[in-house]
Design an enzyme around this catalytic site. Sequence first.
Site, PDB file in Angstrom:
ATOM      1  N   ARG A  42      10.785   7.650  10.024  1.00  0.00           N
ATOM      2  CA  ARG A  42      12.211   7.697  10.318  1.00  0.00           C
ATOM      3  C   ARG A  42      13.090   7.006   9.276  1.00  0.00           C
ATOM      4  O   ARG A  42      14.078   7.569   8.803  1.00  0.00           O
ATOM      5  CB  ARG A  42      12.524   7.013  11.667  1.00  0.00           C
ATOM      6  CG  ARG A  42      12.346   7.866  12.868  1.00  0.00           C
ATOM      7  CD  ARG A  42      11.865   7.009  14.011  1.00  0.00           C
ATOM      8  NE  ARG A  42      10.532   6.551  13.692  1.00  0.00           N
ATOM      9  CZ  ARG A  42       9.439   7.276  13.918  1.00  0.00           C
ATOM     10  NH1 ARG A  42       9.548   8.403  14.525  1.00  0.00           N
ATOM     11  NH2 ARG A  42       8.240   6.848  13.548  1.00  0.00           N
ATOM     12  N   THR A  43      12.755   5.763   8.980  1.00  0.00           N
ATOM     13  CA  THR A  43      13.683   4.974   8.159  1.00  0.00           C
ATOM     14  C   THR A  43      13.825   5.593   6.773  1.00  0.00           C
ATOM     15  O   THR A  43      14.936   5.796   6.279  1.00  0.00           O
ATOM     16  CB  THR A  43      13.198   3.513   8.068  1.00  0.00           C
ATOM     17  OG1 THR A  43      12.891   3.060   9.382  1.00  0.00           O
ATOM     18  CG2 THR A  43      14.260   2.624   7.457  1.00  0.00           C
ATOM     19  N   LYS A  71      -0.292  -2.722  -9.674  1.00  0.00           N
ATOM     20  CA  LYS A  71      -0.802  -3.328 -10.918  1.00  0.00           C
ATOM     21  C   LYS A  71      -0.388  -4.794 -11.012  1.00  0.00           C
ATOM     22  O   LYS A  71      -0.585  -5.439 -12.031  1.00  0.00           O
ATOM     23  CB  LYS A  71      -0.241  -2.573 -12.131  1.00  0.00           C
ATOM     24  CG  LYS A  71      -0.561  -1.090 -12.155  1.00  0.00           C
ATOM     25  CD  LYS A  71       0.179  -0.425 -13.325  1.00  0.00           C
ATOM     26  CE  LYS A  71       0.548   0.992 -13.006  1.00  0.00           C
ATOM     27  NZ  LYS A  71       1.588   1.505 -13.900  1.00  0.00           N
ATOM     28  N   ARG A  92      11.588  -1.373   2.012  1.00  0.00           N
ATOM     29  CA  ARG A  92      10.722  -1.845   3.102  1.00  0.00           C
ATOM     30  C   ARG A  92       9.523  -2.527   2.469  1.00  0.00           C
ATOM     31  O   ARG A  92       8.936  -2.008   1.513  1.00  0.00           O
ATOM     32  CB  ARG A  92      10.261  -0.695   3.984  1.00  0.00           C
ATOM     33  CG  ARG A  92       9.172  -1.116   4.969  1.00  0.00           C
ATOM     34  CD  ARG A  92       8.846  -0.076   5.984  1.00  0.00           C
ATOM     35  NE  ARG A  92       9.942   0.094   6.923  1.00  0.00           N
ATOM     36  CZ  ARG A  92       9.868   0.838   8.022  1.00  0.00           C
ATOM     37  NH1 ARG A  92       8.747   1.478   8.313  1.00  0.00           N
ATOM     38  NH2 ARG A  92      10.905   0.957   8.834  1.00  0.00           N
ATOM     39  N   HIS A 120      14.664  -5.868  11.030  1.00  0.00           N
ATOM     40  CA  HIS A 120      14.849  -4.438  10.708  1.00  0.00           C
ATOM     41  C   HIS A 120      16.315  -4.107  11.032  1.00  0.00           C
ATOM     42  O   HIS A 120      16.623  -3.392  11.980  1.00  0.00           O
ATOM     43  CB  HIS A 120      13.896  -3.600  11.546  1.00  0.00           C
ATOM     44  CG  HIS A 120      13.748  -2.174  11.089  1.00  0.00           C
ATOM     45  ND1 HIS A 120      14.597  -1.567  10.178  1.00  0.00           N
ATOM     46  CD2 HIS A 120      12.830  -1.240  11.430  1.00  0.00           C
ATOM     47  CE1 HIS A 120      14.203  -0.316   9.990  1.00  0.00           C
ATOM     48  NE2 HIS A 120      13.138  -0.095  10.728  1.00  0.00           N
TER      49      HIS A 120
HETATM   50  N1   CP Z   1      11.857   2.835  13.540  1.00  0.00           N
HETATM   51  C1   CP Z   1      11.172   2.827  12.375  1.00  0.00           C
HETATM   52  O1   CP Z   1      11.296   1.918  11.562  1.00  0.00           O
HETATM   53  O2   CP Z   1      10.358   3.903  12.184  1.00  0.00           O
HETATM   54  P1   CP Z   1       9.532   4.184  10.856  1.00  0.00           P
HETATM   55  O3   CP Z   1       8.502   3.090  10.722  1.00  0.00           O
HETATM   56  O4   CP Z   1       8.930   5.531  11.037  1.00  0.00           O
HETATM   57  O5   CP Z   1      10.489   4.124   9.706  1.00  0.00           O
END
Ligand code: CP
Length: 345
Positions: A42-43, A71, A92, A120
Amino acid sequence: MSVAELDELLDLADDIILHPEAYRERCKYKKLATLFFEPSTRTRLSFETAMIDLGGSVVGFESGSSSSASKGESIRDTVQVVGGYVDVIAMRHPFEGAAVAASQFSPVPVINAGDGGHCHPTQTLADLLTIRKELGRLNNLTIGFCGDLRYGRTVHSLINAMVRYEGVSFVLISPEELTLPEYVTAMLDSKNIPYKVVDSLEDAIPELDVLYMTRIQRERFEYDSLYEAVAGRFILRQAMLQKAKPEMRVLHPLPRVDEIAVDVDTDGRAAYFRQTWYGKIMRMALIIKMLDSVGILPESKNWVRTDKECKNTRCVTYRESDNVPYSYKAEDGTERCVYCDHVLD
Ligand code: CP
């Protein structure tokens, strides 16, 4: 973000929903990099489609193993390089505080798309828009959080946002091993936010306006046996919604494993798939705001450089100690690591 800043972003999202055509070229010639050192559906895809829908372009990678991190390249070097190619970065990373660390070395804005089990914040933006759209308000809400409250970074960020609104209280439902981290409960206590810890999901449901279900974060456990000991403890089934308020909404950041039975999906109160769409809209709004703010220095933060090491082994300063300067912020007389919020002692 203040409530006023959040409202501005939410209002922009509302306008994007009403007038998508007005935003089709809003970020023309601009580039977003999605640097994902951890898996995502999603993100990452919502950030990328958000930028595409704004007329911009996207580059990036979807795992650390396909980048030069494999590396041995540091976060510090990676963002200095990528920041020379693009206008904004969404990152991320498995280390707590990685995005804060990156933001100190990047020439362009860095958006935290999830930092280990810590935060998040853009999922929270999706959650806020979902709640406002579905319930019409962000105040006077009783919100139940169920599942992995320890490693569930979306829970930490959503609590952090909701305490800004009036009349909000929390019901916390988790295995004993997976209760909220100390820094979250310390924040709730310091602000006198009402919350209670209960052990029955079914008993908690009738009083809730929002039920926020979460997955047990298997990837954060040191041993799989520890995960097995808590897996499957709380499962929401459609029959359990009989006692829920008609207007209650079930949210989940997804992915789901087994904590929501599929028979819940057809209940109108199940908002988790709509929530994923709102996530893309909020990321559009955020990208616009971030690009508009380039050149405006953020308010200076009360961060102090220190020689004290953060002992949290998941903190970015622990994992990349040569590249990230130790810093603390003073909160209620306590020195906390600016990256992961753990107490420095
Ligand atoms: N909600 C969320 O962070 O989903 P993903 O890990 O699929 O990005």
